[in-house]
Design an enzyme around this catalytic site. Structure first.
Site, PDB file in Angstrom:
ATOM      1  N   GLU A 154       0.846  -1.206   0.000  1.00  0.00           N
ATOM      2  CA  GLU A 154       0.000   0.000   0.000  1.00  0.00           C
ATOM      3  C   GLU A 154       0.883   1.258   0.000  1.00  0.00           C
ATOM      4  O   GLU A 154       0.558   2.251  -0.655  1.00  0.00           O
ATOM      5  CB  GLU A 154      -0.943  -0.031   1.206  1.00  0.00           C
ATOM      6  CG  GLU A 154      -2.023  -1.104   1.108  1.00  0.00           C
ATOM      7  CD  GLU A 154      -2.806  -1.264   2.393  1.00  0.00           C
ATOM      8  OE1 GLU A 154      -4.047  -1.100   2.352  1.00  0.00           O
ATOM      9  OE2 GLU A 154      -2.171  -1.510   3.446  1.00  0.00           O
ATOM     10  N   GLU A 165      -3.545  -9.436   4.057  1.00  0.00           N
ATOM     11  CA  GLU A 165      -4.285  -9.096   5.282  1.00  0.00           C
ATOM     12  C   GLU A 165      -5.426 -10.075   5.574  1.00  0.00           C
ATOM     13  O   GLU A 165      -5.747 -10.347   6.731  1.00  0.00           O
ATOM     14  CB  GLU A 165      -4.866  -7.672   5.151  1.00  0.00           C
ATOM     15  CG  GLU A 165      -3.856  -6.544   5.304  1.00  0.00           C
ATOM     16  CD  GLU A 165      -3.151  -6.185   4.010  1.00  0.00           C
ATOM     17  OE1 GLU A 165      -2.537  -5.121   3.957  1.00  0.00           O
ATOM     18  OE2 GLU A 165      -3.209  -6.987   3.050  1.00  0.00           O
TER      19      GLU A 165
HETATM   20  N1  T1G Z   1       4.540  -7.211  11.877  1.00  0.00           N
HETATM   21  C1  T1G Z   1       5.245  -7.587  12.973  1.00  0.00           C
HETATM   22  N2  T1G Z   1       6.136  -8.635  13.004  1.00  0.00           N
HETATM   23  C2  T1G Z   1       6.304  -9.291  11.863  1.00  0.00           C
HETATM   24  C3  T1G Z   1       5.592  -8.966  10.674  1.00  0.00           C
HETATM   25  C4  T1G Z   1       4.681  -7.855  10.721  1.00  0.00           C
HETATM   26  N3  T1G Z   1       3.982  -7.467   9.644  1.00  0.00           N
HETATM   27  N4  T1G Z   1       5.972  -9.834   9.714  1.00  0.00           N
HETATM   28  C5  T1G Z   1       6.885 -10.657  10.269  1.00  0.00           C
HETATM   29  N5  T1G Z   1       7.082 -10.344  11.561  1.00  0.00           N
HETATM   30  C6  T1G Z   1       8.034 -10.982  12.490  1.00  0.00           C
HETATM   31  C7  T1G Z   1       7.682 -12.439  12.761  1.00  0.00           C
HETATM   32  O1  T1G Z   1       6.768 -12.553  13.805  1.00  0.00           O
HETATM   33  C8  T1G Z   1       9.047 -13.015  13.123  1.00  0.00           C
HETATM   34  O2  T1G Z   1       9.314 -12.654  14.460  1.00  0.00           O
HETATM   35  C9  T1G Z   1      10.003 -12.228  12.228  1.00  0.00           C
HETATM   36  O3  T1G Z   1       9.301 -11.037  11.854  1.00  0.00           O
HETATM   37  C10 T1G Z   1      10.380 -12.961  10.979  1.00  0.00           C
HETATM   38  O4  T1G Z   1       9.194 -13.368  10.331  1.00  0.00           O
HETATM   39  C11 T1G Z   1      -2.766  -1.484   6.980  1.00  0.00           C
HETATM   40  C12 T1G Z   1      -2.991  -3.661   8.522  1.00  0.00           C
HETATM   41  C13 T1G Z   1       7.449 -11.308   5.590  1.00  0.00           C
HETATM   42  C14 T1G Z   1       6.926 -13.399   4.399  1.00  0.00           C
HETATM   43  O5  T1G Z   1       0.695 -10.221   6.741  1.00  0.00           O
HETATM   44  O6  T1G Z   1       4.204 -13.133   5.925  1.00  0.00           O
HETATM   45  O7  T1G Z   1      -0.220  -4.403   6.679  1.00  0.00           O
HETATM   46  O8  T1G Z   1       9.312 -14.895  15.415  1.00  0.00           O
HETATM   47  O9  T1G Z   1       9.579 -15.808  10.758  1.00  0.00           O
HETATM   48  O10 T1G Z   1       9.351 -16.876   7.294  1.00  0.00           O
HETATM   49  O11 T1G Z   1      -3.250  -2.935   5.314  1.00  0.00           O
HETATM   50  O12 T1G Z   1       6.869 -12.812   8.036  1.00  0.00           O
HETATM   51  O13 T1G Z   1      11.452 -13.859  14.719  1.00  0.00           O
HETATM   52  O14 T1G Z   1      10.169 -12.944  16.706  1.00  0.00           O
HETATM   53  O15 T1G Z   1       7.674 -15.016   9.309  1.00  0.00           O
HETATM   54  O16 T1G Z   1      11.062 -15.259   6.356  1.00  0.00           O
HETATM   55  C15 T1G Z   1       0.359  -7.540   6.406  1.00  0.00           C
HETATM   56  C16 T1G Z   1       3.385 -10.962   7.491  1.00  0.00           C
HETATM   57  C17 T1G Z   1       0.281  -6.999   7.784  1.00  0.00           C
HETATM   58  C18 T1G Z   1       3.014 -10.252   6.248  1.00  0.00           C
HETATM   59  C19 T1G Z   1       8.778 -13.333   6.106  1.00  0.00           C
HETATM   60  N6  T1G Z   1       1.595  -8.272   6.238  1.00  0.00           N
HETATM   61  N7  T1G Z   1       4.717 -11.525   7.441  1.00  0.00           N
HETATM   62  O17 T1G Z   1       8.619 -14.681   6.383  1.00  0.00           O
HETATM   63  O18 T1G Z   1      10.040 -14.794   8.516  1.00  0.00           O
HETATM   64  S1  T1G Z   1      -1.279  -6.236   8.062  1.00  0.00           S
HETATM   65  C20 T1G Z   1       1.666  -9.587   6.434  1.00  0.00           C
HETATM   66  C21 T1G Z   1       5.000 -12.613   6.676  1.00  0.00           C
HETATM   67  C22 T1G Z   1      -1.200  -4.765   7.212  1.00  0.00           C
HETATM   68  C23 T1G Z   1      -2.377  -2.773   6.338  1.00  0.00           C
HETATM   69  C24 T1G Z   1      -2.478  -3.959   7.189  1.00  0.00           C
HETATM   70  C25 T1G Z   1       6.366 -13.191   6.813  1.00  0.00           C
HETATM   71  C26 T1G Z   1       7.370 -12.756   5.717  1.00  0.00           C
HETATM   72  P1  T1G Z   1      10.099 -13.636  15.373  1.00  0.00           P
HETATM   73  P2  T1G Z   1       9.062 -14.839   9.749  1.00  0.00           P
HETATM   74  P3  T1G Z   1       9.832 -15.497   7.103  1.00  0.00           P
END
Ligand code: T1G
Length: 697
Positions: free
Chosen positions: A105, A125
């Site tokens: 976004e 999301e």
């Molecule tokens: N926020 C906070 N922590 C996050 C995070 C996030 N968005 N994404 C990953 N982490 C942390 C995760 O918990 C882990 O922590 C570490 O980073 C490594 O992640 C307004 C509201 C990017 C594909 O849904 O899909 O935007 O366990 O182990 O396997 O519209 O992380 O090490 O302490 O998963 O290499 C939308 C979520 C949010 C993507 C990487 N975004 N992330 O995968 O590593 S909502 C998502 C992922 C939003 C807006 C809305 C995956 C990754 P720890 P990991 P990975």
């Protein structure tokens, strides 16, 4: 600026580099730093354009999920995007790794986007039970049209950079150094003399879609079927439809209303719990992340049956050369034949190419020689579920396998310690319990024996991710985590049949609760003869199922089990012959048959899972309640929008759970309803399973 956003000048281009490891989540610090940096660039007469890149392994992976549920802090993403979109100087986003959610976004609020070939872009999301809440539902359809936007937003699946370029989501794909390319691109567009392109101004595709409202109804029906029970996909469609019915600001307001409704929903709380539960499951307190691992470059599978074949496919999919050993040419040919037809089916669906099929088959080496596994780094035994046979196999492997090889058993119930004791190297023995079909089901129970070495555990936990599985560590007991709880669940399902239900009553209640299928349809799919053979071997009985098996009704494979199946469809048809057997056997145990409503059916079956789950936690067979949730969602189709059985119990409140369990015990439904001491303790403290996890168990 703050230390999360660096500001540098490269000629007439302001280069903003965001550095917020591990995934550059758009937390308040990043948003503040970015807003200040952009305002500085706007005010700087030396600056004609802005290049926005991220340090580390990825572009913004979204909003900071850990901030959800807290009061929104300013600048919000929307406020930041307003500053970016109204910026009089072109902003170019340089994308690598994953541009997800708020990250994409943010890129869509820039005037231009370029990406490296390996980048992926998406709005996931919906997997968190929400929708893109920072303009994604309004800007993406303006770029790609409503059909593609609906697909991307309702599935949450990302697209690759090249596809994004074809669709107009990114303006260029660069093979070179991303930072340099972004600066060059910014410098180039700064020289152009035309109004800055803002995605919000592109109305052609949504104006055209406004004349085809039927698209949205069709999408609603499609996702109501394929995403049964989930609120978020339906709200996503409403938000995208708003883009075709209102101006940009109106659509943004509607998006916010729908986003807020979802954010506060129990479904989203459950799915956010599940996001972190999957990540927690990888962490083993006494096995540090940096534990040296054993190298896994080659694999071998003993047994080419249903499980062995599926397991081998996972390794071929991950590019790992794999030997498959069988005892007869006929069995070997049959096994490889099933693997090839599975791949060809996937290719026909366009998910892989014919070239991929051949490449993966080429990684699989069939063999009748046990000695051909001697060089493998990991050997997984997938032979018949019989202890003597497994011990025999492991004794042979102990002699043949090279030093340092990992010896794994795919047993679903048997004692891994006893199997390990059949070798002179128990530290190298571990359980890797795959779920059928093994090439599809994402769960992998990693079973730690008393002597399993930490480097073997660390290696297998990471290997799971490499072969596309979600690992959960389990201790040794009968049935480990998943199947042990499943026994308690089935015991209640059968008890309900004896008391007054018919198979369809129980299955309908469980299906409506959200599982893909109820216990008896599931038993018919797995085959009633499997557990019948085990009951006969162990002297146990299950009168209703035993009578069905004596009639040769083994389930789908015999087109008759608890249900009847026609030759051409897998749809279960209730059968009066079964109804009569259920009544007869029920009246042998109870004087009368009683009406049982769906609520009691659900509580009996689900709280049986929870009560057994609590005992498993107390015994340390599972490390966390959230691990049990991961096991049930990925292994047994427990609805993710309920978060898993333990999270579901927390949402009910453990005091109410305890009261209901005690009620079932008092009603004479058996000692299985003795409440687990952990539930009694947590309920008394007013705590939850989540509190228990956070307290380290
Ligand atoms: N926020 C906070 N922590 C996050 C995070 C996030 N968005 N994404 C990953 N982490 C942390 C995760 O918990 C882990 O922590 C570490 O980073 C490594 O992640 C307004 C509201 C990017 C594909 O849904 O899909 O935007 O366990 O182990 O396997 O519209 O992380 O090490 O302490 O998963 O290499 C939308 C979520 C949010 C993507 C990487 N975004 N992330 O995968 O590593 S909502 C998502 C992922 C939003 C807006 C809305 C995956 C990754 P720890 P990991 P990975």
């Amino acid at each position: 600026m703050n230390d999360l956003v660096r500001y540098a000048l490269d000629g007439n281009v302001a280069v903003l580099t965001v550095d917020n490891p591990p995934v550059n989540a758009l937390g308040i610090g990043v948003r503040t730093g970015l807003k200040e940096a952009i305002e500085r660039a706007i005010a700087d007469p030396e600056v004609d354009a802005i290049a926005l890149v991220c340090a580390g392994r990825t572009f913004f992976a979204g909003a900071d999920i850990a901030e959800f549920g807290k009061p929104p802090a300013s600048p919000t993403l929307r406020e930041l995007h307003d500053v970016m979109e109204r910026c009089p100087k072109p902003i170019v986003a340089g994308i690598h790794g994953t541009a997800l959610g708020g990250g994409l976004e943010t890129a869509l609020a820039c005037h231009y986007r370029i990406a490296v070939p390996g980048a992926v872009l998406g709005l996931p999301e919906v997997k968190l039970g929400i929708l893109p809440g920072a303009g994604g539902t309004q800007r993406l359809p303006r770029l790609v049209g409503v059909e593609k936007a609906i697909e991307m937003i309702c599935t949450g699946e990302p697209i690759g950079a090249r596809q994004a370029h074809q669709m107009g989501v990114v303006d260029a794909v660069t093979e070179g150094d991303l930072r340099e390319a972004t600066i060059d691109y910014a410098d180039h567009v700064a020289a152009e003399d035309h109004p800055l392109p803002r995605v919000r101004d592109r109305d052609r595709l949504i104006a055209e879609a406004a004349r085809r409202p039927e698209v949205f109804q069709a999408a609603r029906e499609h996702y109501a079927k394929t995403r049964r029970g989930l609120m978020a996909p339906q709200h996503c469609i409403s938000a995208i439809q708003a883009a075709t019915e209102m101006d940009f600001e109106g659509g943004m307001r509607r998006e916010r209303e729908l986003f807020t409704e979802l954010l506060n929903s129990d479904q989203s709380k459950a799915q956010r719990h599940f996001f972190f539960a999957e990540r927690q499951a990888r962490k083993i307190p006494d096995v540090p992340r940096d534990t040296t691992q054993r190298e896994i470059a080659t694999a071998a599978i003993i047994g080419a049956g249903t499980m062995g074949g599926g397991i081998a496919m996972n390794f071929a999919n991950a590019g790992v050369p794999t030997v498959i050993v069988e005892t007869s040419q006929e069995a070997l040919d049959r096994g490889l034949g099933v693997i090839r037809s599975n791949y060809e089916r996937t290719a026909r669906k366009g998910r892989i190419s014919d070239k991929d099929v051949e490449a993966r088959m080429a990684l699989l080496t069939p063999s009748l020689e046990f000695t051909d596994v001697s060089d493998a780094d990991i050997i997984i035994e997938a032979v018949f579920e019989n202890m003597d046979l497994k011990k025999e196999v492991f004794a042979k492997l102990d002699i043949i396998a090279k030093p340092g090889a990992i010896l794994a058993t795919n047993t679903s119930t048997l004692d891994v310690n006893a199997i390990a004791a059949a070798t002179a190297r128990p530290p190298s023995v571990i359980g890797l319990h795959f779920f059928s079909p093994a090439n599809v089901m994402r769960l992998l129970e990693v079973v730690r024996g008393d002597k399993t070495a930490k480097d073997v555990i660390a290696t297998c936990m990471d290997l799971a991710k490499r072969i596309g599985k979600v690992p959960v560590l389990a201790g040794v007991c009968h049935g480990f985590i998943g199947n042990r709880m499943l026994h308690a669940y089935f015991d209640q399902a059968y008890a309900l049949l004896y008391e007054g239900c018919q198979p369809r009553d129980v299955d309908k209640a469980i299906h409506d609760f959200g599982l893909k299928m109820g216990p008896f349809a599931m038993a018919d799919l797995a085959g009633l003869d499997v557990s019948w053979r085990i009951r006969k071997e162990t002297g146990q009985t299950q009168p209703i199922a035993d009578r069905l098996c004596e009639l040769g009704r083994f389930g789908q494979k015999t087109e008759a089990g608890f249900y009847r199946y026609s030759q051409y469809s897998r749809t279960p048809q209730p059968d009066p012959e079964v109804a009569a057997i259920v009544e007869e056997e029920g009246l042998k145990l109870h004087d009368t048959r009683r009406e049982i409503d769906a609520e009691e059916i659900v509580n009996r079956c689900m709280l049986a899972l929870v009560n057994e789950g609590a005992k498993i936690l107390e015994e340390g067979i599972a490390l966390r309640a959230s691990d049990i949730d991961v096991t049930y969602v990925h292994g047994y189709s427990f609805p993710v929008y309920r978060g898993g059985p333990m999270f579901w119990a927390d949402m009910l409140g453990l005091d109410r759970v305890l009261e209901t369990i005690k009620g079932f015990h008092a009603a004479g439904h058996g000692d299985v309803w003795q409440p687990a001491p952990l539930i009694e303790r947590l309920a008394a403290e007013g705590s939850s399973f989540q509190d228990h996890d956070q307290a380290g168990g």
